[in-house]
Design an enzyme around this catalytic site. Sequence first.
Site, PDB file in Angstrom:
ATOM      1  N   CYS A 255       3.928 -23.556  21.401  1.00  0.00           N
ATOM      2  CA  CYS A 255       4.823 -23.737  20.262  1.00  0.00           C
ATOM      3  C   CYS A 255       4.448 -22.756  19.158  1.00  0.00           C
ATOM      4  CB  CYS A 255       4.740 -25.151  19.724  1.00  0.00           C
ATOM      5  SG  CYS A 255       5.781 -25.300  18.271  1.00  0.00           S
TER       6      CYS A 255
ATOM      7  N   ASN B 201       8.126 -19.457  26.318  1.00  0.00           N
ATOM      8  CA  ASN B 201       8.606 -20.085  25.092  1.00  0.00           C
ATOM      9  C   ASN B 201       9.161 -18.974  24.181  1.00  0.00           C
ATOM     10  OD1 ASN B 201       8.868 -21.910  22.844  1.00  0.00           O
ATOM     11  ND2 ASN B 201       7.216 -23.127  23.722  1.00  0.00           N
ATOM     12  N   THR B 202       9.508 -19.301  22.965  1.00  0.00           N
ATOM     13  CA  THR B 202      10.010 -18.309  21.993  1.00  0.00           C
ATOM     14  C   THR B 202       8.886 -17.345  21.592  1.00  0.00           C
ATOM     15  OG1 THR B 202       9.461 -19.864  20.242  1.00  0.00           O
ATOM     16  CG2 THR B 202      11.744 -19.849  21.009  1.00  0.00           C
TER      17      THR B 202
ATOM     18  N   GLY C 237      16.975 -16.637  22.578  1.00  0.00           N
ATOM     19  CA  GLY C 237      18.299 -16.102  22.880  1.00  0.00           C
ATOM     20  C   GLY C 237      18.197 -14.734  23.564  1.00  0.00           C
TER      21      GLY C 237
ATOM     22  N   GLY D  86      16.703 -16.391  26.903  1.00  0.00           N
ATOM     23  CA  GLY D  86      17.903 -15.587  26.763  1.00  0.00           C
ATOM     24  C   GLY D  86      18.920 -15.679  27.883  1.00  0.00           C
TER      25      GLY D  86
ATOM     26  N   GLY E  73      18.123 -22.560  27.277  1.00  0.00           N
ATOM     27  CA  GLY E  73      18.012 -23.267  26.004  1.00  0.00           C
ATOM     28  C   GLY E  73      19.086 -22.891  25.007  1.00  0.00           C
ATOM     29  N   THR E  74      18.833 -21.822  24.247  1.00  0.00           N
ATOM     30  CA  THR E  74      19.619 -21.478  23.057  1.00  0.00           C
ATOM     31  C   THR E  74      21.129 -21.425  23.287  1.00  0.00           C
ATOM     32  OG1 THR E  74      17.759 -20.251  22.155  1.00  0.00           O
ATOM     33  CG2 THR E  74      19.912 -19.693  21.267  1.00  0.00           C
TER      34      THR E  74
END
Length: 273
Positions: free
Chosen positions: A100, A160-161, A185, A213, A234-235
């Site tokens: 995270c 993760n991001t 994304g 993405g 996800g996004t």
Amino acid sequence: MDGVADLTAYGAAVAKSVSVEPWSGRPAPRVAPAGIGMLNGIGIQNPGIDHWRRDHESRLKDLPVPIWGSAVGHTAEDFARVAEGLAAAGVTAIEINLSCPNLDGHLIALDPSLSAKVTSAVKSAVDVPVGAKLSPNAIDIASVASACAEAGADWVVLTNTIWGAGIDVETRRPVLSGVVGGYSGPPLKPIAMRCVIEVHRAMPDLPIVGCGGVVSGTDVVEYLLAGASAVGIGTVHFAEPRAGRRILREVDRLCRRLDVARIGDLIGKADLS
Ligand SMILES: Cc1cc2nc3c(=O)[nH]c(=O)nc-3n(C[C@H](O)[C@H](O)[C@H](O)COP(=O)(O)O)c2cc1C
């Protein structure tokens, strides 16, 4: 999501990460557009595992898709306690969120030995399969993946991001209250793809969930060719909650055009020579 998405399009749905105690998350603003991607700094707002079980446990079995839990925490013991609660609630697998980006620089997935310690604690605590979710911020993601695999991770999620930030030019204030948050994304895809390629090269037998993405069937096939055996999405759901069904149709169409009989035939089959 069950009310707005078509969950039957997915192999599994991963619930938001949960900690031992309730976390209030960061104040607003917590999400912001950034190019064709998205910045978020939610700070893993969640009610804590006991409350989470009271709210969700009885509903899990009625959902039309297997639900995976996601554990987050500050120590290996925290992760293990959450994992025990998630497993007792009936999740079919657990992701360990080691990555995270919103915990004020405390990113476990940058450190192979700490990542292994957490993985091993969770593996000892539960019988369900366990995956380690890693960070594209890691300098050497293959070393982190290898440490997690040695500690018993059944797969890794890549990724993760990535740490990101933005400034509002009118107010000169950061677009996220925490200043730095996670970027996701389409712009994340080439970065996560690079991670999949590096880890698959180093450990061809370690299952990988490619994530970052994905907005189209082509994105899914790209991740599979790079070595992922499943793909997380996800996004795109923020703009298109029913994206899963469309993406599945696109995968199907692309596989027909490329004469691919079984989707598994694509895994790791990119020619990287
Ligand atoms: C608003 C938001 C909240 C997220 N919360 C979590 C979380 O609780 N646990 C987690 O492991 N990943 C979380 N992620 C990361 C996503 O699961 C995913 O790994 C990442 O966004 C890259 O995939 P995408 O580009 O398809 O979104 C979150 C992402 C966003 C945008």
